[in-house]
Scaffold this motif. Structure first.
Motif, PDB file in Angstrom:
ATOM      1  N   ASP B  50      25.321 -41.736 -27.821  1.00 62.46           N
ATOM      2  CA  ASP B  50      25.016 -42.690 -26.827  1.00 62.46           C
ATOM      3  C   ASP B  50      24.787 -44.189 -27.183  1.00 62.46           C
ATOM      4  OD1 ASP B  50      24.271 -40.521 -25.108  1.00 62.46           O
ATOM      5  OD2 ASP B  50      22.212 -40.584 -25.574  1.00 62.46           O
ATOM      6  N   ASN B  51      25.069 -44.599 -28.593  1.00 63.30           N
ATOM      7  CA  ASN B  51      24.858 -45.670 -29.086  1.00 63.30           C
ATOM      8  C   ASN B  51      26.081 -46.444 -29.522  1.00 63.30           C
ATOM      9  OD1 ASN B  51      22.133 -44.986 -28.751  1.00 63.30           O
ATOM     10  ND2 ASN B  51      21.668 -45.866 -30.612  1.00 63.30           N
ATOM     11  N   TRP B  52      27.285 -45.562 -29.339  1.00 64.98           N
ATOM     12  CA  TRP B  52      28.630 -46.024 -29.778  1.00 64.98           C
ATOM     13  C   TRP B  52      29.291 -46.092 -28.529  1.00 64.98           C
ATOM     14  CZ3 TRP B  52      30.585 -45.035 -35.066  1.00 64.98           C
ATOM     15  CH2 TRP B  52      31.748 -45.443 -35.205  1.00 64.98           C
ATOM     16  N   GLY B  53      29.906 -47.403 -28.135  1.00 57.40           N
ATOM     17  CA  GLY B  53      30.962 -47.633 -27.096  1.00 57.40           C
ATOM     18  C   GLY B  53      32.269 -48.126 -27.616  1.00 57.40           C
ATOM     19  N   ILE B  54      32.994 -47.521 -26.599  1.00 56.69           N
ATOM     20  CA  ILE B  54      34.561 -48.184 -26.844  1.00 56.69           C
ATOM     21  C   ILE B  54      35.079 -48.090 -25.345  1.00 56.69           C
ATOM     22  CG2 ILE B  54      35.404 -45.805 -27.383  1.00 56.69           C
ATOM     23  CD1 ILE B  54      37.446 -47.175 -29.012  1.00 56.69           C
ATOM     24  N   GLY B  55      35.846 -49.100 -25.067  1.00 60.88           N
ATOM     25  CA  GLY B  55      36.484 -49.172 -23.610  1.00 60.88           C
ATOM     26  C   GLY B  55      35.511 -49.268 -22.729  1.00 60.88           C
ATOM     27  N   GLY B  56      34.358 -50.184 -23.219  1.00 57.70           N
ATOM     28  CA  GLY B  56      33.313 -50.414 -22.227  1.00 57.70           C
ATOM     29  C   GLY B  56      32.333 -49.471 -21.762  1.00 57.70           C
ATOM     30  N   GLU B  57      32.527 -48.180 -22.339  1.00 63.10           N
ATOM     31  CA  GLU B  57      31.710 -47.002 -22.126  1.00 63.10           C
ATOM     32  C   GLU B  57      31.300 -46.420 -23.412  1.00 63.10           C
ATOM     33  OE1 GLU B  57      33.467 -44.280 -19.217  1.00 63.10           O
ATOM     34  OE2 GLU B  57      35.372 -44.458 -20.519  1.00 63.10           O
ATOM     35  N   THR B  58      30.134 -45.314 -23.016  1.00 63.24           N
ATOM     36  CA  THR B  58      29.536 -44.688 -24.409  1.00 63.24           C
ATOM     37  C   THR B  58      30.529 -43.630 -24.703  1.00 63.24           C
ATOM     38  OG1 THR B  58      28.154 -43.198 -23.174  1.00 63.24           O
ATOM     39  CG2 THR B  58      27.220 -45.352 -23.757  1.00 63.24           C
ATOM     40  N   VAL B  59      30.522 -43.126 -25.875  1.00 60.14           N
ATOM     41  CA  VAL B  59      31.380 -42.027 -26.364  1.00 60.14           C
ATOM     42  C   VAL B  59      30.801 -40.882 -25.612  1.00 60.14           C
ATOM     43  CG1 VAL B  59      31.928 -40.629 -28.367  1.00 60.14           C
ATOM     44  CG2 VAL B  59      32.056 -42.999 -28.539  1.00 60.14           C
ATOM     45  N   ARG B  63      33.422 -38.414 -23.448  1.00 67.21           N
ATOM     46  CA  ARG B  63      33.617 -37.112 -23.523  1.00 67.21           C
ATOM     47  C   ARG B  63      33.458 -36.178 -22.280  1.00 67.21           C
ATOM     48  NH1 ARG B  63      31.191 -36.498 -29.793  1.00 67.21           N
ATOM     49  NH2 ARG B  63      32.832 -37.395 -30.800  1.00 67.21           N
TER      50      ARG B  63
END
Lengths: 67, 67, 67, 67, 67, 67
Positions: B50-59, B63
């Protein structure tokens, strides 16, 4: 490709708020610097108020004093 | 004397895997740069998805979408 | 998607050595943890020996003493 | 305005010890560099001994061996 | 009181762009999380493309290949 | 074994001041937490005032305004 690390106190920030923060920072980097949002990484660290100090005292202590 | 910080998502990485990662990075720095393994420090941070974002959204969100 | 930050003293490490270090760490994370190399980020910080302390003194000072 | 990040192993450091550490580092930066204590930020990260490596092995493993 | 660290490649980002980035991130944290902008700290690190790796190679190398 | 990262603005801090800061922080961690000074690492980052923001503006800009 930017990497952003955001440290905030652990204060019940919701999953939705974190998602908006990640989206907002990623958009900002794309708009201001032309960075590719697909490879922008944002990591949020939530820190216990006992472990965060400002003005020489912990945030826990400051809150007890009403600062 | 190198200092290495590795951030990965919190995904059930085992103690044995962390030990191998620490050993591998330390050996790499000794082999490639001649750094003394005895004083090489490696810290692994496991970050909630929830605390890791990539591409503007959370992991977490990625997923759910099967990305 | 891992993020790795490597801090070493500024000692004339070559571009080729940095490239090998980045390649090696990325391969290690793929081999040990199954991480996707395409999204693995590695940042190397080269730190002046006046700004790196160990044992309570700067690396510059330690080297002058032959430590 | 300095920002200080202190990483230590998670070993039962008390709230009182953390408070003293924050106070001490803040005072040091004021005394040595004239930094304003009111805006000095100190963040303490407590790291699991499985996630901290030195000498190519985890601190957990070193302690088991009596190192 | 949030602390934000932004790492980008060293690519001639102007002082004006950095100022806008700092302002934007600070406003975002105030708007989304109610954080006090007066104590929000943002630090931008500009990293040489030889020292930034992604996909197992340096950004310098990727650019030479037109990636 | 603690690791300390201190970020300050690039303002002509001398080598002697940095050495005292490293010595002071190392001693503090030994005195307060019983940490071994021999393996305590301290890294000082000096950050350009254009790259450091507080209150939504750069330190450079704040100084021009006499803040």
């Amino acid at each position: 490709m930017p990497f952003v690390n955001i440290k905030i106190t652990k204060d019940g920030v919701t999953t939705a708020q974190k998602a908006k923060l990640i989206e907002g920072v990623t958009t900002l980097l794309a708009d201001l610097l032309g960075k590719n949002p697909q490879s922008t990484v944002v990591i949020i660290d939530e820190v216990d108020t006992d472990n965060w100090g400002i003005g020489g005292e912990t945030v826990t202590s400051r809150r007890h004093k009403g600062k």
